[in-house]
Motif scaffolding. Structure first.
Motif, PDB file in Angstrom:
ATOM      1  N   LEU A 154       0.835  -1.201   0.000  1.00 57.85           N
ATOM      2  CA  LEU A 154       0.000   0.000   0.000  1.00 57.85           C
ATOM      3  C   LEU A 154       0.871   1.253   0.000  1.00 57.85           C
ATOM      4  N   GLU A 155       1.978   1.205   0.746  1.00 58.66           N
ATOM      5  CA  GLU A 155       2.889   2.351   0.798  1.00 58.66           C
ATOM      6  C   GLU A 155       3.412   2.699  -0.589  1.00 58.66           C
ATOM      7  N   CYS A 156       3.842   1.689  -1.337  1.00 55.72           N
ATOM      8  CA  CYS A 156       4.351   1.952  -2.688  1.00 55.72           C
ATOM      9  C   CYS A 156       3.242   2.508  -3.582  1.00 55.72           C
ATOM     10  N   GLY A 157       2.037   2.008  -3.418  1.00 59.26           N
ATOM     11  CA  GLY A 157       0.933   2.531  -4.211  1.00 59.26           C
ATOM     12  C   GLY A 157       0.677   4.000  -3.931  1.00 59.26           C
ATOM     13  N   ARG A 158       0.637   4.362  -2.664  1.00 54.53           N
ATOM     14  CA  ARG A 158       0.415   5.763  -2.302  1.00 54.53           C
ATOM     15  C   ARG A 158       1.568   6.643  -2.788  1.00 54.53           C
ATOM     16  N   ASN A 159       2.793   6.179  -2.541  1.00 55.36           N
ATOM     17  CA  ASN A 159       3.954   6.959  -2.983  1.00 55.36           C
ATOM     18  C   ASN A 159       4.027   7.041  -4.496  1.00 55.36           C
ATOM     19  N   GLY A 160       3.591   5.976  -5.171  1.00 55.17           N
ATOM     20  CA  GLY A 160       3.609   5.979  -6.630  1.00 55.17           C
ATOM     21  C   GLY A 160       2.722   7.057  -7.216  1.00 55.17           C
ATOM     22  N   LEU A 161       1.502   7.181  -6.704  1.00 54.56           N
ATOM     23  CA  LEU A 161       0.619   8.239  -7.211  1.00 54.56           C
ATOM     24  C   LEU A 161       1.177   9.608  -6.851  1.00 54.56           C
ATOM     25  N   SER A 162       1.750   9.738  -5.676  1.00 55.57           N
ATOM     26  CA  SER A 162       2.357  11.020  -5.289  1.00 55.57           C
ATOM     27  C   SER A 162       3.451  11.419  -6.274  1.00 55.57           C
ATOM     28  N   ARG A 163       4.300  10.460  -6.657  1.00 54.24           N
ATOM     29  CA  ARG A 163       5.343  10.757  -7.640  1.00 54.24           C
ATOM     30  C   ARG A 163       4.746  11.197  -8.970  1.00 54.24           C
ATOM     31  N   LEU A 164       3.745  10.464  -9.428  1.00 55.65           N
ATOM     32  CA  LEU A 164       3.150  10.790 -10.721  1.00 55.65           C
ATOM     33  C   LEU A 164       2.543  12.188 -10.720  1.00 55.65           C
ATOM     34  N   ILE A 165       1.934  12.563  -9.599  1.00 53.32           N
ATOM     35  CA  ILE A 165       1.282  13.879  -9.525  1.00 53.32           C
ATOM     36  C   ILE A 165       2.301  14.982  -9.246  1.00 53.32           C
ATOM     37  N   ASP A 166       3.112  14.799  -8.198  1.00 51.71           N
ATOM     38  CA  ASP A 166       3.980  15.882  -7.728  1.00 51.71           C
ATOM     39  C   ASP A 166       5.230  16.066  -8.578  1.00 51.71           C
ATOM     40  N   GLU A 167       5.760  14.977  -9.137  1.00 53.04           N
ATOM     41  CA  GLU A 167       7.011  15.056  -9.884  1.00 53.04           C
ATOM     42  C   GLU A 167       6.822  15.010 -11.396  1.00 53.04           C
ATOM     43  N   GLN A 168       5.704  14.407 -11.851  1.00 52.74           N
ATOM     44  CA  GLN A 168       5.531  14.225 -13.288  1.00 52.74           C
ATOM     45  C   GLN A 168       4.275  14.893 -13.837  1.00 52.74           C
ATOM     46  N   GLY A 169       3.541  15.572 -12.982  1.00 49.88           N
ATOM     47  CA  GLY A 169       2.453  16.415 -13.447  1.00 49.88           C
ATOM     48  C   GLY A 169       1.206  15.700 -13.930  1.00 49.88           C
ATOM     49  N   LEU A 170       0.968  14.484 -13.470  1.00 48.88           N
ATOM     50  CA  LEU A 170      -0.245  13.773 -13.872  1.00 48.88           C
ATOM     51  C   LEU A 170      -1.419  14.323 -13.077  1.00 48.88           C
ATOM     52  N   ARG A 171      -2.190  15.191 -13.691  1.00 45.22           N
ATOM     53  CA  ARG A 171      -3.309  15.819 -12.996  1.00 45.22           C
ATOM     54  C   ARG A 171      -4.620  15.077 -13.222  1.00 45.22           C
ATOM     55  N   ASP A 172      -4.705  14.371 -14.318  1.00 41.64           N
ATOM     56  CA  ASP A 172      -5.888  13.565 -14.611  1.00 41.64           C
ATOM     57  C   ASP A 172      -5.442  12.462 -15.553  1.00 41.64           C
ATOM     58  N   GLY A 173      -6.183  11.367 -15.572  1.00 43.49           N
ATOM     59  CA  GLY A 173      -5.824  10.265 -16.457  1.00 43.49           C
ATOM     60  C   GLY A 173      -5.984   8.931 -15.747  1.00 43.49           C
ATOM     61  N   LEU A 174      -5.333   7.935 -16.299  1.00 42.50           N
ATOM     62  CA  LEU A 174      -5.462   6.572 -15.791  1.00 42.50           C
ATOM     63  C   LEU A 174      -4.122   6.078 -15.261  1.00 42.50           C
ATOM     64  N   VAL A 175      -4.171   5.329 -14.161  1.00 46.73           N
ATOM     65  CA  VAL A 175      -2.964   4.735 -13.582  1.00 46.73           C
ATOM     66  C   VAL A 175      -3.120   3.216 -13.620  1.00 46.73           C
ATOM     67  N   PHE A 176      -2.187   2.557 -14.316  1.00 47.65           N
ATOM     68  CA  PHE A 176      -2.161   1.098 -14.373  1.00 47.65           C
ATOM     69  C   PHE A 176      -1.121   0.601 -13.386  1.00 47.65           C
ATOM     70  N   CYS A 177      -1.515  -0.298 -12.497  1.00 42.40           N
ATOM     71  CA  CYS A 177      -0.643  -0.807 -11.444  1.00 42.40           C
ATOM     72  C   CYS A 177      -0.326  -2.268 -11.688  1.00 42.40           C
ATOM     73  N   SER A 178       0.865  -2.683 -11.276  1.00 44.66           N
ATOM     74  CA  SER A 178       1.280  -4.056 -11.521  1.00 44.66           C
ATOM     75  C   SER A 178       0.618  -5.052 -10.579  1.00 44.66           C
ATOM     76  N   SER A 179      -0.129  -4.567  -9.595  1.00 48.62           N
ATOM     77  CA  SER A 179      -0.881  -5.457  -8.712  1.00 48.62           C
ATOM     78  C   SER A 179      -2.068  -4.713  -8.131  1.00 48.62           C
ATOM     79  N   ASP A 180      -3.039  -5.469  -7.646  1.00 46.18           N
ATOM     80  CA  ASP A 180      -4.197  -4.862  -6.992  1.00 46.18           C
ATOM     81  C   ASP A 180      -3.793  -4.168  -5.701  1.00 46.18           C
ATOM     82  N   LEU A 181      -2.765  -4.679  -5.013  1.00 47.71           N
ATOM     83  CA  LEU A 181      -2.322  -4.051  -3.774  1.00 47.71           C
ATOM     84  C   LEU A 181      -1.811  -2.646  -4.048  1.00 47.71           C
ATOM     85  N   LEU A 182      -1.031  -2.478  -5.091  1.00 43.92           N
ATOM     86  CA  LEU A 182      -0.586  -1.138  -5.482  1.00 43.92           C
ATOM     87  C   LEU A 182      -1.775  -0.269  -5.886  1.00 43.92           C
TER      88      LEU A 182
END
Length: 263
Positions: A154-182
């Motif tokens: 869960l930690e990696c999932g939360r941090n992953g979205l934070s990276r996408l938003i805060d560092e890469q500017g993903l403001r809207d769109g779809l996120v594909f995760c390698s597992s349901d836990l992420l």
């Protein structure tokens, strides 16, 4: 198997063990992690016990591992992946085709921006890479990436979205995760930030774990029949023991995208 705590693998092994036990066989189980070196050492240890057969997770092994298994002259089944040139037998699905299918699903659902969150499993990375390549081909937009060397959490999932938003500017769109836990972690982070799902951020996981249907919203995912993989692997080995050569050496059980509320 890579992990005894990951239900994706453990449920498959439970079905495999049950099929073998019903025919009088018992299994010796080792946790290899995700590195070829660890697998190589454990394969050597198991072969020293003179097993009747060997089951491996995945199709990518060290050259020494392949030599040891070919030299052992015992049935070998590789699960959770597909190749035209297995060591002996393989039972699984195409990770590349899975990633491409999810990209097509996302694009056809109207998404034009995407990011990925992945753990450090080589098979997961192939799904993610195939998704990214196909989505970029169709949308003309590069896919953001948040990749972690550790196992999914869960930690990696939360941090992953934070990276996408805060560092890469993903403001809207779809996120594909390698597992349901992420994917669950991404969902929690999106809700913590006040983002609507799937309105602003859509989420797709992988594995169809039991909890995924009960989150809010429920997680859209890729379903693979883990128990069927275990049963098929057991039957393939039992047929080898009987000297039967009429069965297929490559068994592709495929996958299914299960659409729920998150995408």
């Amino acid at each position: 198997m890579p992990s005894i705590t990951n239900v994706v693998y453990s449920s498959m092994i439970q079905a495999f063990a049950a099929g073998m036990r019903d025919s009088g066989y018992q299994i010796m189980l080792s946790e290899t992690g995700f590195t070829p070196t660890e697998e190589e050492e454990l394969v050597a240890a198991h072969l020293s016990r003179r097993p009747d057969a060997m089951l491996l997770t995945g199709i990518h092994h060290s050259a020494r591992t392949r030599r040891m298994l070919l030299g052992a002259s015992i049935p070998v089944v590789e699960v959770w992946d597909i190749t035209d040139s297995p060591i002996d037998l393989c039972v699984g699905f195409s990770h590349i085709e899975t990633g491409r299918a999810v990209a097509d699903f996302a694009y056809e659902a109207g998404h034009r921006r995407a990011g990925v969150v992945s753990a450090g499993d080589e098979r997961a990375r192939r799904r993610i890479d195939a998704f990214s390549e196909r989505f970029t081909q169709r949308s003309g937009v590069a896919v953001g990436q948040a990749l972690f060397p550790a196992q999914a959490s869960l930690e990696c999932g939360r941090n992953g979205l934070s990276r996408l938003i805060d560092e890469q500017g993903l403001r809207d769109g779809l996120v594909f995760c390698s597992s349901d836990l992420l994917a669950h972690g991404v969902l929690i982070e999106a809700q913590a930030r006040g983002l609507s799902v799937p309105g602003e951020i859509a989420v797709i996981g992988f594995g169809d774990q039991d909890f995924g249907a009960w989150t809010t919203p429920a997680i859209t995912t890729v379903r693979v029949d883990r128990a069927a993989f275990g049963h098929a692997a057991a039957q393939a080995l039992l047929h080898r023991f009987e000297g039967r050569t009429d069965g297929a050496s490559v068994i592709d059980l495929g996958f299914e995208i299960v659409r729920r509320g998150s995408a």
